[in-house]
Design a protein around this motif. Structure first.
Motif, PDB file in Angstrom:
ATOM      1  N   ARG A 147       8.652  -1.665   1.504  1.00 20.58           N
ATOM      2  CA  ARG A 147       7.363  -2.066   0.933  1.00 20.58           C
ATOM      3  C   ARG A 147       6.602  -2.820   2.024  1.00 20.58           C
ATOM      4  O   ARG A 147       7.109  -3.800   2.568  1.00 20.58           O
ATOM      5  CB  ARG A 147       7.557  -2.940  -0.303  1.00 20.58           C
ATOM      6  N   TYR A 148       5.404  -2.365   2.310  1.00 24.96           N
ATOM      7  CA  TYR A 148       4.648  -2.915   3.435  1.00 24.96           C
ATOM      8  C   TYR A 148       3.545  -3.844   2.936  1.00 24.96           C
ATOM      9  O   TYR A 148       2.874  -3.553   1.946  1.00 24.96           O
ATOM     10  CB  TYR A 148       4.039  -1.785   4.269  1.00 24.96           C
ATOM     11  N   LYS A 149       3.357  -4.933   3.660  1.00 24.66           N
ATOM     12  CA  LYS A 149       2.284  -5.875   3.327  1.00 24.66           C
ATOM     13  C   LYS A 149       1.008  -5.465   4.043  1.00 24.66           C
ATOM     14  O   LYS A 149       1.036  -5.075   5.212  1.00 24.66           O
ATOM     15  CB  LYS A 149       2.675  -7.299   3.737  1.00 24.66           C
ATOM     16  N   ALA A 150      -0.105  -5.587   3.332  1.00 24.35           N
ATOM     17  CA  ALA A 150      -1.401  -5.279   3.935  1.00 24.35           C
ATOM     18  C   ALA A 150      -1.748  -6.344   4.973  1.00 24.35           C
ATOM     19  O   ALA A 150      -1.332  -7.498   4.873  1.00 24.35           O
ATOM     20  CB  ALA A 150      -2.485  -5.221   2.870  1.00 24.35           C
ATOM     21  N   LYS A 151      -2.514  -5.944   5.991  1.00 26.40           N
ATOM     22  CA  LYS A 151      -2.951  -6.895   7.010  1.00 26.40           C
ATOM     23  C   LYS A 151      -3.937  -7.889   6.412  1.00 26.40           C
ATOM     24  O   LYS A 151      -4.614  -7.599   5.425  1.00 26.40           O
ATOM     25  CB  LYS A 151      -3.616  -6.148   8.173  1.00 26.40           C
ATOM     26  N   ALA A 152      -4.019  -9.058   7.009  1.00 25.35           N
ATOM     27  CA  ALA A 152      -4.964 -10.076   6.537  1.00 25.35           C
ATOM     28  C   ALA A 152      -6.378  -9.508   6.592  1.00 25.35           C
ATOM     29  O   ALA A 152      -6.774  -8.892   7.567  1.00 25.35           O
ATOM     30  CB  ALA A 152      -4.861 -11.316   7.414  1.00 25.35           C
ATOM     31  N   GLY A 153      -7.129  -9.692   5.517  1.00 18.87           N
ATOM     32  CA  GLY A 153      -8.501  -9.187   5.485  1.00 18.87           C
ATOM     33  C   GLY A 153      -8.623  -7.805   4.879  1.00 18.87           C
ATOM     34  O   GLY A 153      -9.731  -7.343   4.598  1.00 18.87           O
ATOM     35  N   ALA A 154      -7.500  -7.117   4.673  1.00 16.46           N
ATOM     36  CA  ALA A 154      -7.556  -5.778   4.058  1.00 16.46           C
ATOM     37  C   ALA A 154      -7.972  -5.911   2.600  1.00 16.46           C
ATOM     38  O   ALA A 154      -7.567  -6.837   1.896  1.00 16.46           O
ATOM     39  CB  ALA A 154      -6.205  -5.093   4.166  1.00 16.46           C
ATOM     40  N   GLN A 155      -8.782  -4.961   2.134  1.00 19.19           N
ATOM     41  CA  GLN A 155      -9.286  -5.039   0.761  1.00 19.19           C
ATOM     42  C   GLN A 155      -8.253  -4.582  -0.259  1.00 19.19           C
ATOM     43  O   GLN A 155      -8.286  -4.983  -1.407  1.00 19.19           O
ATOM     44  CB  GLN A 155     -10.562  -4.200   0.639  1.00 19.19           C
ATOM     45  N   ASP A 156      -7.328  -3.708   0.159  1.00 17.52           N
ATOM     46  CA  ASP A 156      -6.219  -3.283  -0.691  1.00 17.52           C
ATOM     47  C   ASP A 156      -6.695  -2.678  -2.012  1.00 17.52           C
ATOM     48  O   ASP A 156      -6.063  -2.841  -3.057  1.00 17.52           O
ATOM     49  CB  ASP A 156      -5.282  -4.477  -0.954  1.00 17.52           C
ATOM     50  N   ALA A 157      -7.808  -1.964  -1.970  1.00 15.12           N
ATOM     51  CA  ALA A 157      -8.360  -1.384  -3.187  1.00 15.12           C
ATOM     52  C   ALA A 157      -7.602  -0.138  -3.627  1.00 15.12           C
ATOM     53  O   ALA A 157      -7.500   0.148  -4.819  1.00 15.12           O
ATOM     54  CB  ALA A 157      -9.833  -1.040  -2.979  1.00 15.12           C
ATOM     55  N   HIS A 158      -7.073   0.619  -2.678  1.00 13.98           N
ATOM     56  CA  HIS A 158      -6.360   1.857  -2.993  1.00 13.98           C
ATOM     57  C   HIS A 158      -4.989   1.842  -2.332  1.00 13.98           C
ATOM     58  O   HIS A 158      -4.701   0.997  -1.495  1.00 13.98           O
ATOM     59  CB  HIS A 158      -7.139   3.075  -2.478  1.00 13.98           C
ATOM     60  N   GLU A 159      -4.168   2.806  -2.711  1.00 13.07           N
ATOM     61  CA  GLU A 159      -2.875   2.961  -2.037  1.00 13.07           C
ATOM     62  C   GLU A 159      -3.081   3.436  -0.599  1.00 13.07           C
ATOM     63  O   GLU A 159      -4.160   3.878  -0.216  1.00 13.07           O
ATOM     64  CB  GLU A 159      -2.038   4.013  -2.763  1.00 13.07           C
ATOM     65  N   ALA A 160      -1.987   3.380   0.172  1.00 13.95           N
ATOM     66  CA  ALA A 160      -1.990   4.023   1.488  1.00 13.95           C
ATOM     67  C   ALA A 160      -2.133   5.537   1.289  1.00 13.95           C
ATOM     68  O   ALA A 160      -1.962   6.052   0.175  1.00 13.95           O
ATOM     69  CB  ALA A 160      -0.685   3.705   2.212  1.00 13.95           C
ATOM     70  N   ILE A 161      -2.442   6.256   2.349  1.00  8.40           N
ATOM     71  CA  ILE A 161      -2.584   7.710   2.251  1.00  8.40           C
ATOM     72  C   ILE A 161      -1.183   8.328   2.199  1.00  8.40           C
ATOM     73  O   ILE A 161      -0.351   8.094   3.083  1.00  8.40           O
ATOM     74  CB  ILE A 161      -3.361   8.272   3.454  1.00  8.40           C
ATOM     75  N   ARG A 162      -0.934   9.107   1.155  1.00  3.22           N
ATOM     76  CA  ARG A 162       0.375   9.736   0.985  1.00  3.22           C
ATOM     77  C   ARG A 162       0.206  11.065   0.250  1.00  3.22           C
ATOM     78  O   ARG A 162      -0.847  11.327  -0.339  1.00  3.22           O
ATOM     79  CB  ARG A 162       1.313   8.826   0.188  1.00  3.22           C
ATOM     80  N   PRO A 163       1.235  11.928   0.272  1.00  2.78           N
ATOM     81  CA  PRO A 163       1.146  13.156  -0.518  1.00  2.78           C
ATOM     82  C   PRO A 163       1.174  12.818  -2.005  1.00  2.78           C
ATOM     83  O   PRO A 163       1.888  11.893  -2.422  1.00  2.78           O
ATOM     84  CB  PRO A 163       2.395  13.949  -0.097  1.00  2.78           C
ATOM     85  N   SER A 164       0.408  13.533  -2.809  1.00  2.00           N
ATOM     86  CA  SER A 164       0.407  13.258  -4.252  1.00  2.00           C
ATOM     87  C   SER A 164       1.724  13.685  -4.890  1.00  2.00           C
ATOM     88  O   SER A 164       2.114  13.152  -5.925  1.00  2.00           O
ATOM     89  CB  SER A 164      -0.776  13.966  -4.932  1.00  2.00           C
ATOM     90  N   ASN A 165       2.410  14.632  -4.260  1.00  2.20           N
ATOM     91  CA  ASN A 165       3.733  15.048  -4.736  1.00  2.20           C
ATOM     92  C   ASN A 165       4.606  15.312  -3.523  1.00  2.20           C
ATOM     93  O   ASN A 165       4.408  16.300  -2.807  1.00  2.20           O
ATOM     94  CB  ASN A 165       3.622  16.306  -5.608  1.00  2.20           C
ATOM     95  N   VAL A 166       5.557  14.442  -3.247  1.00  2.00           N
ATOM     96  CA  VAL A 166       6.369  14.545  -2.027  1.00  2.00           C
ATOM     97  C   VAL A 166       7.243  15.796  -2.029  1.00  2.00           C
ATOM     98  O   VAL A 166       7.683  16.273  -0.983  1.00  2.00           O
ATOM     99  CB  VAL A 166       7.226  13.271  -1.851  1.00  2.00           C
ATOM    100  N   ASN A 167       7.471  16.382  -3.211  1.00  3.04           N
ATOM    101  CA  ASN A 167       8.297  17.590  -3.299  1.00  3.04           C
ATOM    102  C   ASN A 167       7.576  18.837  -2.802  1.00  3.04           C
ATOM    103  O   ASN A 167       8.213  19.868  -2.570  1.00  3.04           O
ATOM    104  CB  ASN A 167       8.762  17.809  -4.748  1.00  3.04           C
ATOM    105  N   TRP A 168       6.248  18.752  -2.662  1.00  2.00           N
ATOM    106  CA  TRP A 168       5.507  19.865  -2.056  1.00  2.00           C
ATOM    107  C   TRP A 168       5.601  19.718  -0.542  1.00  2.00           C
ATOM    108  O   TRP A 168       4.816  19.009   0.080  1.00  2.00           O
ATOM    109  CB  TRP A 168       4.043  19.851  -2.496  1.00  2.00           C
TER     110      TRP A 168
END
Length: 429
Positions: free
Chosen positions: A335-356
């Motif tokens: 689990r990664y912590k956001a950098k200071a000042g990051a808005q953290d409004a959305h998740e990080a960029i990732r596949p919507s389904n890792v099985n694809w």
């Protein structure tokens, strides 16, 4: 006619994907981005009255506005489903004003990923338009206009017509100028490196190079040819003896999943894609691609983010996938912590389904879509894998009081490197 709801998104591709998930009681239409803005011909900002903006419908968008007004009038509820960022929030606010939508029949929905579960869940839990986000976008837009209208004519007069200045260009130019001055004022210092090519007593062993470190147990720098010649002269006929050998296991951790900026950097390094092209392809992957047997599906989460947060559901899916494909020892939740000042409004960029997996989808994607999806998928999967372990050996060799050091490492456990290694601007040592 049966009652229906209208969902307004930004692009036709997104409309097609979302329409498939919502069913016949929802009509999904695209507004094609902004429908009103500050006028092109004038400043459009009242500087005397609290910087009040003056908005006008954008020329050429009359047919879209008329069509949306007609659909909104007959709809029981209007869901404004533009992108989940400041710009998307502002577009929704402009749509509400432009289409004269009353509060009681207007709702705002956002999709961090365009998958069936997320789309249906978001429609079930709508919210009001976030006026703070709208105000933030308006402030940026007004600042762009004021700075641009004041500076652009100066550029046209002093440099050449057609150049634009604004909130970003002006500051970036200042930063480049400051850096240029630093370079001009830099005072170079001479330094030298010295390697000793050493052979063991056993002639079968390969030679290795040891880098000069210092004298009498202290680190020293070689700043001239004379310094180098002095060391060579003192060690030329002296025996080189091994002083210490240290063998340790060194671990390397995986990089965190992508944010917008890191995705652009890696796509530039590994795929030779410009940031603009990277974002265009990422938008296609987010909005939806036709996949055989699945229909139109969104393959990645929203691509404008500075957050490193990953949902618990996605973490669990990654862990299960890694265990099944690579084995128990390769799975390690991070689990990664956001950098200071990051808005953290959305998740990080990732596949919507890792099985694809990229290999499964390759036949349905263009070359660019496949390469970028593989980059995002690999980076995310690697971020949830165990550290790589290296067998590291460090040797210190001494001759006439001078010390030379050499180190070597070999991969002991591949860990996350079985999937992904971060690219570097510099060549690997």
């Amino acid at each position: 006619m049966a009652k229906h709801s209208l969902v307004i998104v930004e692009s036709p591709a997104k409309a097609k994907t979302i329409g498939k998930y919502l069913g016949k009681e929802f009509e999904v239409k695209a507004c094609m981005g902004h429908l009103r803005d500050l006028p092109k011909s004038t400043l459009g900002v009242d500087l005397e009255h609290d910087f009040e903006p003056v908005y006008k419908p954008i020329k050429g968008k009359e047919d879209i506005i008329a069509d949306l007004k007609k659909s909104a009038k007959s709809a029981e509820m209007v869901y404004l489903a533009t992108d989940p960022d400041r710009e998307g929030e502002a577009i929704s606010w402009h749509l509400k004003q432009l289409l004269n939508l009353p509060d009681e029949k207007t709702r705002r929905v956002t999709f961090n990923e365009i998958t069936k579960n997320v789309v249906q869940e978001s429609i079930r839990e709508p919210r009001d338009i976030d006026q703070k986000l709208v105000d933030a976008q308006q402030a940026r837009r007004i600042l762009d206009r004021i700075v641009g209208y004041e500076l652009s004519p100066l550029l046209w007069k002093k440099i050449r017509r057609g150049l634009s200045a604004g909130r970003v260009q002006s500051v970036a130019t200042r930063m480049v100028d400051d850096r240029d001055r630093e370079i001009e004022e830099f005072k170079p210092e001479e330094y030298w490196t010295l390697d000793a090519n050493l052979f063991g007593d056993d002639a079968k062993k390969l030679p290795f190079a040891a880098r000069y470190h210092g004298k009498d147990g202290k680190k020293a720098e070689l700043k001239s040819a004379e310094d180098v010649d002095a060391v060579v002269h003192e060690t030329e006929h002296a025996p080189f003896t091994v002083k210490t050998v240290k063998r340790t296991d060194k671990q390397r951790s995986p990089s965190p999943p992508f944010t917008t900026s890191t995705m652009q950097q890696e796509a530039s390094r590994k795929l030779s894609m410009t940031p603009r092209r990277t974002m265009a392809i990422a938008q296609q992957l987010y909005e939806g691609v036709d996949i055989e047997g699945e229909g139109t599906v969104g393959l990645i989460t929203y691509m404008r983010t500075d957050s490193l947060r990953i949902s618990e559901e996605a973490l669990a899916s990654a862990k299960t996938f890694i265990r099944g494909r690579y084995g128990e020892h390769y799975a390690q939740t991070h689990r990664y912590k956001a950098k200071a000042g990051a808005q953290d409004a959305h998740e990080a960029i990732r596949p919507s389904n890792v099985n694809w997996t990229p290999e499964q989808l390759k036949k349905d994607l263009t070359g660019e879509q496949y390469r970028l999806y593989r980059l995002v998928w690999s980076r995310f999967l690697a971020s949830q894998m165990a550290n790589a372990v290296y067998d590291s050996v460090a040797v210190e060799v001494e001759a006439a009081g001078h010390s030379f050091r050499a180190s070597s490492s070999s991969l002991k456990f591949s860990g996350y490197t079985a999937v992904y290694e971060e690219g570097k601007d510099e060549e690997k040592e």
